[in-house]
Design a protein around this motif. Structure first.
Motif, PDB file in Angstrom:
ATOM      1  N   TYR A 194     -23.231  -0.852  -6.319  1.00  0.00           N
ATOM      2  CA  TYR A 194     -23.354   0.310  -7.195  1.00  0.00           C
ATOM      3  C   TYR A 194     -22.753   1.564  -6.557  1.00  0.00           C
ATOM      4  N   ALA A 195     -21.661   1.358  -5.822  1.00  0.00           N
ATOM      5  CA  ALA A 195     -20.923   2.472  -5.207  1.00  0.00           C
ATOM      6  C   ALA A 195     -19.496   2.452  -5.732  1.00  0.00           C
ATOM      7  N   ALA A 196     -19.358   2.653  -7.049  1.00  0.00           N
ATOM      8  CA  ALA A 196     -18.040   2.578  -7.686  1.00  0.00           C
ATOM      9  C   ALA A 196     -17.373   3.943  -7.852  1.00  0.00           C
ATOM     10  N   MET A 197     -18.126   5.002  -7.694  1.00  0.00           N
ATOM     11  CA  MET A 197     -17.582   6.362  -7.874  1.00  0.00           C
ATOM     12  C   MET A 197     -17.725   7.138  -6.571  1.00  0.00           C
ATOM     13  N   PRO A 198     -16.624   7.584  -5.971  1.00  0.00           N
ATOM     14  CA  PRO A 198     -15.234   7.453  -6.415  1.00  0.00           C
ATOM     15  C   PRO A 198     -14.615   6.131  -5.973  1.00  0.00           C
ATOM     16  N   SER A 199     -13.432   5.838  -6.496  1.00  0.00           N
ATOM     17  CA  SER A 199     -12.713   4.633  -6.096  1.00  0.00           C
ATOM     18  C   SER A 199     -11.870   4.921  -4.863  1.00  0.00           C
ATOM     19  N   MET A 200     -12.240   4.328  -3.731  1.00  0.00           N
ATOM     20  CA  MET A 200     -11.435   4.511  -2.537  1.00  0.00           C
ATOM     21  C   MET A 200     -10.197   3.613  -2.544  1.00  0.00           C
ATOM     22  N   HIS A 201     -10.169   2.617  -3.414  1.00  0.00           N
ATOM     23  CA  HIS A 201      -8.911   1.885  -3.600  1.00  0.00           C
ATOM     24  C   HIS A 201      -7.824   2.859  -4.075  1.00  0.00           C
ATOM     25  N   ILE A 202      -8.216   3.789  -4.940  1.00  0.00           N
ATOM     26  CA  ILE A 202      -7.261   4.792  -5.411  1.00  0.00           C
ATOM     27  C   ILE A 202      -7.045   5.867  -4.364  1.00  0.00           C
ATOM     28  N   GLY A 203      -8.116   6.347  -3.749  1.00  0.00           N
ATOM     29  CA  GLY A 203      -7.967   7.391  -2.730  1.00  0.00           C
ATOM     30  C   GLY A 203      -7.058   6.948  -1.604  1.00  0.00           C
ATOM     31  N   TRP A 204      -7.267   5.734  -1.082  1.00  0.00           N
ATOM     32  CA  TRP A 204      -6.460   5.240   0.034  1.00  0.00           C
ATOM     33  C   TRP A 204      -5.039   4.882  -0.407  1.00  0.00           C
ATOM     34  N   SER A 205      -4.895   4.259  -1.572  1.00  0.00           N
ATOM     35  CA  SER A 205      -3.548   3.863  -2.011  1.00  0.00           C
ATOM     36  C   SER A 205      -2.693   5.091  -2.335  1.00  0.00           C
ATOM     37  N   LEU A 206      -3.314   6.126  -2.896  1.00  0.00           N
ATOM     38  CA  LEU A 206      -2.556   7.343  -3.180  1.00  0.00           C
ATOM     39  C   LEU A 206      -2.176   8.056  -1.886  1.00  0.00           C
ATOM     40  N   TRP A 207      -3.068   8.028  -0.894  1.00  0.00           N
ATOM     41  CA  TRP A 207      -2.729   8.566   0.432  1.00  0.00           C
ATOM     42  C   TRP A 207      -1.516   7.837   1.004  1.00  0.00           C
ATOM     43  N   CYS A 208      -1.525   6.521   0.915  1.00  0.00           N
ATOM     44  CA  CYS A 208      -0.379   5.732   1.393  1.00  0.00           C
ATOM     45  C   CYS A 208       0.882   6.095   0.619  1.00  0.00           C
ATOM     46  N   GLY A 209       0.769   6.133  -0.703  1.00  0.00           N
ATOM     47  CA  GLY A 209       1.934   6.383  -1.535  1.00  0.00           C
ATOM     48  C   GLY A 209       2.559   7.740  -1.290  1.00  0.00           C
ATOM     49  N   LEU A 210       1.738   8.783  -1.200  1.00  0.00           N
ATOM     50  CA  LEU A 210       2.261  10.127  -0.964  1.00  0.00           C
ATOM     51  C   LEU A 210       2.878  10.243   0.424  1.00  0.00           C
ATOM     52  N   THR A 211       2.260   9.604   1.407  1.00  0.00           N
ATOM     53  CA  THR A 211       2.787   9.644   2.770  1.00  0.00           C
ATOM     54  C   THR A 211       4.148   8.964   2.844  1.00  0.00           C
ATOM     55  N   ILE A 212       4.249   7.788   2.238  1.00  0.00           N
ATOM     56  CA  ILE A 212       5.532   7.069   2.231  1.00  0.00           C
ATOM     57  C   ILE A 212       6.587   7.873   1.481  1.00  0.00           C
ATOM     58  N   PHE A 213       6.218   8.412   0.325  1.00  0.00           N
ATOM     59  CA  PHE A 213       7.186   9.169  -0.466  1.00  0.00           C
ATOM     60  C   PHE A 213       7.672  10.409   0.275  1.00  0.00           C
ATOM     61  N   ALA A 214       6.772  11.070   0.992  1.00  0.00           N
ATOM     62  CA  ALA A 214       7.135  12.307   1.684  1.00  0.00           C
ATOM     63  C   ALA A 214       7.975  12.067   2.929  1.00  0.00           C
ATOM     64  N   LEU A 215       7.756  10.950   3.617  1.00  0.00           N
ATOM     65  CA  LEU A 215       8.355  10.780   4.942  1.00  0.00           C
ATOM     66  C   LEU A 215       9.395   9.677   5.045  1.00  0.00           C
ATOM     67  N   ALA A 216       9.399   8.722   4.139  1.00  0.00           N
ATOM     68  CA  ALA A 216      10.381   7.636   4.228  1.00  0.00           C
ATOM     69  C   ALA A 216      11.780   8.170   3.931  1.00  0.00           C
ATOM     70  N   SER A 217      12.773   7.619   4.610  1.00  0.00           N
ATOM     71  CA  SER A 217      14.159   8.058   4.425  1.00  0.00           C
ATOM     72  C   SER A 217      14.938   7.169   3.468  1.00  0.00           C
ATOM     73  N   VAL A 218      14.436   5.968   3.178  1.00  0.00           N
ATOM     74  CA  VAL A 218      15.135   5.035   2.292  1.00  0.00           C
ATOM     75  C   VAL A 218      14.616   5.234   0.871  1.00  0.00           C
ATOM     76  N   PRO A 219      15.504   5.529  -0.101  1.00  0.00           N
ATOM     77  CA  PRO A 219      15.050   5.848  -1.462  1.00  0.00           C
ATOM     78  C   PRO A 219      14.173   4.785  -2.108  1.00  0.00           C
ATOM     79  N   TRP A 220      14.548   3.503  -1.988  1.00  0.00           N
ATOM     80  CA  TRP A 220      13.764   2.474  -2.667  1.00  0.00           C
ATOM     81  C   TRP A 220      12.378   2.318  -2.034  1.00  0.00           C
ATOM     82  N   VAL A 221      12.262   2.622  -0.742  1.00  0.00           N
ATOM     83  CA  VAL A 221      10.950   2.582  -0.096  1.00  0.00           C
ATOM     84  C   VAL A 221      10.075   3.715  -0.636  1.00  0.00           C
ATOM     85  N   ARG A 222      10.675   4.862  -0.879  1.00  0.00           N
ATOM     86  CA  ARG A 222       9.920   5.980  -1.444  1.00  0.00           C
ATOM     87  C   ARG A 222       9.425   5.648  -2.851  1.00  0.00           C
TER      88      ARG A 222
END
Length: 288
Positions: A194-222
């Motif tokens: 009963y610990a569904a709020m908030p979703s850390m699957h989203i919190g962690w995946s968005l952290w990963c996604g923003l970090t990769i998008f901001a720092l990766a140099s290869v366009p398709w990786v971003r």
């Protein structure tokens, strides 16, 4: 991102993406605090220990939160009704549609169970090796996000859709007998259901996604970086582990994490120097 330079103690030029702080501002800041805030090279043994202890603590605290079943079910009913009023209550349709395609739903079960560990750790390792100057600040975002999520688990117990009374959602792990969630099947007693709020699957995946998008140099990786949280959102809904609004809660926690890092370092993590060479004088961005 364009590279700028700072002058080291020996007079050599080192790469950085951060503006040089005003010397007078630095003089007004206590020396000890300034040293703590300065980007520095992370130590492998310390990071391994810190991550292990932190995740153990997170799991311990999350699972120690009382399983308030009645309140969690009432909150789930309220969320479901609120989504109906907002016109976004399509989780049940997505859940049933995906469940009809066995190979797809089984794949999503394993995705839900594993990738938030694998990719998050992978991004941390990548930061450690390729962006050591930004590592501590970006890690702080992740840790602050996770810490504030624990507050949500304690004060707002929430049943996932698959546990709603009369919700007609399908627990895809139980139906397809796959190991897809610590809160389903034989492992359900090891995790607070009963610990569904908030979703850390989203919190962690968005952290990963923003970090990769901001720092990766290869366009398709971003691009892949941005796709990762989007696919995760579909997965958590399709497997009936979360509502859409749980994802909003995860995003809010991540915003808090970035705010903590900005307050401490004076800038977002991605604006700090990429590398911190030995002998480099501490450089901090100016606060605005």
């Amino acid at each position: 991102m364009g590279e700028k330079t700072v002058t080291t103690v020996e007079g050599r030029q080192g790469p950085t993406n951060s503006p040089i702080a005003d010397d007078r501002a630095g003089e007004r800041e206590p020396g000890r605090l300034r040293r703590l805030r300065a980007p520095r090279r992370p130590r492998l043994w310390f990071e391994i220990l810190l991550i292990a202890v932190s995740y153990w603590t997170y799991s311990l605290v999350r699972n120690a939160v009382p399983e308030q079943r009645s309140q969690a079910l009432r909150n789930a009913d309220w969320i479901w009704q609120a989504e109906h009023h907002l016109g976004i209550a399509v989780e049940q349709s997505v859940n049933h549609a995906v469940n009809a395609v066995t190979w797809l739903v089984v794949g999503m079960n394993y995705y839900y169970a594993t990738l938030h560990f694998v990719i998050t750790l992978g991004v941390l390792v990548w930061l450690f090796r390729r962006h050591p100057g930004r590592y501590a600040a970006t890690r702080l975002v992740l840790f602050a996000t996770t810490a504030v999520a624990l507050v949500g688990y304690y004060f707002y117990p929430l049943a996932p859709p698959r546990l709603m009374t009369g919700g007609h959602f399908i627990d895809t792990v139980a139906v397809h007998e796959t190991w897809g969630s610590m809160a389903s099947g034989n492992l359900k007693n090891m995790s607070n259901q009963y610990a569904a709020m908030p979703s850390m699957h989203i919190g962690w995946s968005l952290w990963c996604g923003l970090t990769i998008f901001a720092l990766a140099s290869v366009p398709w990786v971003r691009v892949l970086g941005l796709l990762y949280p989007a696919v995760t959102l579909v997965v958590i809904v399709a497997t009936a582990n979360h509502f859409w609004l749980d994802a909003v809660g995860g995003m809010a926690c991540l915003a808090f994490g970035y705010a903590v890092a900005w307050v401490w370092y004076g800038a977002l993590p991605y604006a700090l120097p990429r590398a911190v060479a030995t002998g480099t004088a501490p450089v901090l961005p100016m606060k605005v």
